[in-house]
Design a protein around this motif. Sequence first.
Motif, PDB file in Angstrom:
ATOM      1  N   THR A  60       1.241  -0.912   0.025  1.00 47.17           N
ATOM      2  CA  THR A  60      -0.217  -0.168   0.098  1.00 47.17           C
ATOM      3  C   THR A  60       0.885   1.618   0.350  1.00 47.17           C
ATOM      4  OG1 THR A  60      -1.598  -1.133   1.050  1.00 47.17           O
ATOM      5  CG2 THR A  60      -1.482   1.354   1.331  1.00 47.17           C
ATOM      6  N   GLN A 102      -7.391   0.337  -0.011  1.00 45.36           N
ATOM      7  CA  GLN A 102      -8.350  -0.640   0.704  1.00 45.36           C
ATOM      8  C   GLN A 102      -9.318  -1.041   1.009  1.00 45.36           C
ATOM      9  OE1 GLN A 102      -4.096  -1.811   2.124  1.00 45.36           O
ATOM     10  NE2 GLN A 102      -5.193  -4.461   3.368  1.00 45.36           N
ATOM     11  N   ASP A 193      -6.017  -1.715  -4.639  1.00 41.61           N
ATOM     12  CA  ASP A 193      -5.704  -2.544  -3.538  1.00 41.61           C
ATOM     13  C   ASP A 193      -6.325  -3.194  -2.977  1.00 41.61           C
ATOM     14  OD1 ASP A 193      -3.995  -2.664  -1.840  1.00 41.61           O
ATOM     15  OD2 ASP A 193      -3.477  -0.865  -1.155  1.00 41.61           O
ATOM     16  N   GLU A 194      -6.414  -4.760  -2.846  1.00 40.58           N
ATOM     17  CA  GLU A 194      -7.129  -5.080  -2.680  1.00 40.58           C
ATOM     18  C   GLU A 194      -8.202  -5.548  -2.866  1.00 40.58           C
ATOM     19  OE1 GLU A 194      -5.810  -7.472   0.939  1.00 40.58           O
ATOM     20  OE2 GLU A 194      -4.112  -6.514   1.152  1.00 40.58           O
TER      21      GLU A 194
HETATM   22 MG   LIG Z   1      -1.912  -2.417   2.115  1.00 46.12          MG
END
Ligand SMILES: [Mg+2]
Length: 270
Positions: A60, A102, A193-194
Amino acid sequence: MTAESFQPPAPPFNAAATSAIEARHLTKRFDGLTVVSDMSLTVGQGEMVGLIGPNGAGKTTMFNLLAGSLAPTAGEIWIAGREVSGDPPEKRIAHGVARTFQIPRPFAEMSVLENLLVGAQKQHGERLFANFLTPGLVRREEKTALDKAHTLLDFVTLSRLAHEPARVLSGGQRKLLELARVLMADPQVILLDEPAAGVNPALLEVIIERVVALNEQGKSILLIEHNMDMVSRLCSRVVAMALGRPLAEGSPADVAANPAVIEAYLGGVA
Ligand SMILES: [Mg+2]
Ligand SMILES: Nc1ncnc2c1ncn2[C@@H]1O[C@H](COP(=O)(O)OP(=O)(O)O)[C@@H](O)[C@H]1O
């Protein structure tokens, strides 16, 4: 407009450059703690690359550096063949790069549709002079933003929830809204992000399909994801990192089988 607030417009995204986004020897230290150390990676034009690594690896933070919300301690960031290392997030968006968070945090009491429009308003309607001098132009921009928001809600399968407050959305639906929010800016390069974390299997398939569709439209994508099945399906190339450092790079199968990668995941860092 004061001279200080004036930002020259970013030149258009150079689709002829071979790389869409590049990190060159990026390092980030916080109060002496090195969180990212000499990380380099490249996403080619139209490519989809995975960025994997155990929790705390610095993934991140890499996105924060690439998207301009953190300044690197050392190293360079290049977008479509131009160095942008010192540019702030607004400029990165103007250069064609946008990222999802995220943990998406939509405005809970605003409707799903309004959540898309607040971002667009920041880009256009807040230009006071434009409001004052060219109200017709602003109204046309608002109509364009509204049409775009509806199209994107349809794209992420949230149309029927357009007028519901965002607080009613499930975790997976929030991820889809986050994707639509980012697409409002028409990015050429998307940092995800994810996007699949905590998403149920049915919505996971929707997210995968939509990411594939974006890539087929020519968007360059850097994907942080723990779900290796998803990474293997989507990415031709994967970069693995741990403790802020590069570990391995190659096909998803090769990287997943790399002893250093396996050890990083098993080694208690995760
Ligand atoms: Mg992360
Ligand atoms: N603003 C910050 N100040 C200090 N440490 C930070 C900050 N942001 C992240 N870190 C630390 O950097 C490391 C990497 O975090 P992060 O980039 O979120 O990893 P990942 O996304 O791979 O899980 C973690 O140890 C985290 O605690």
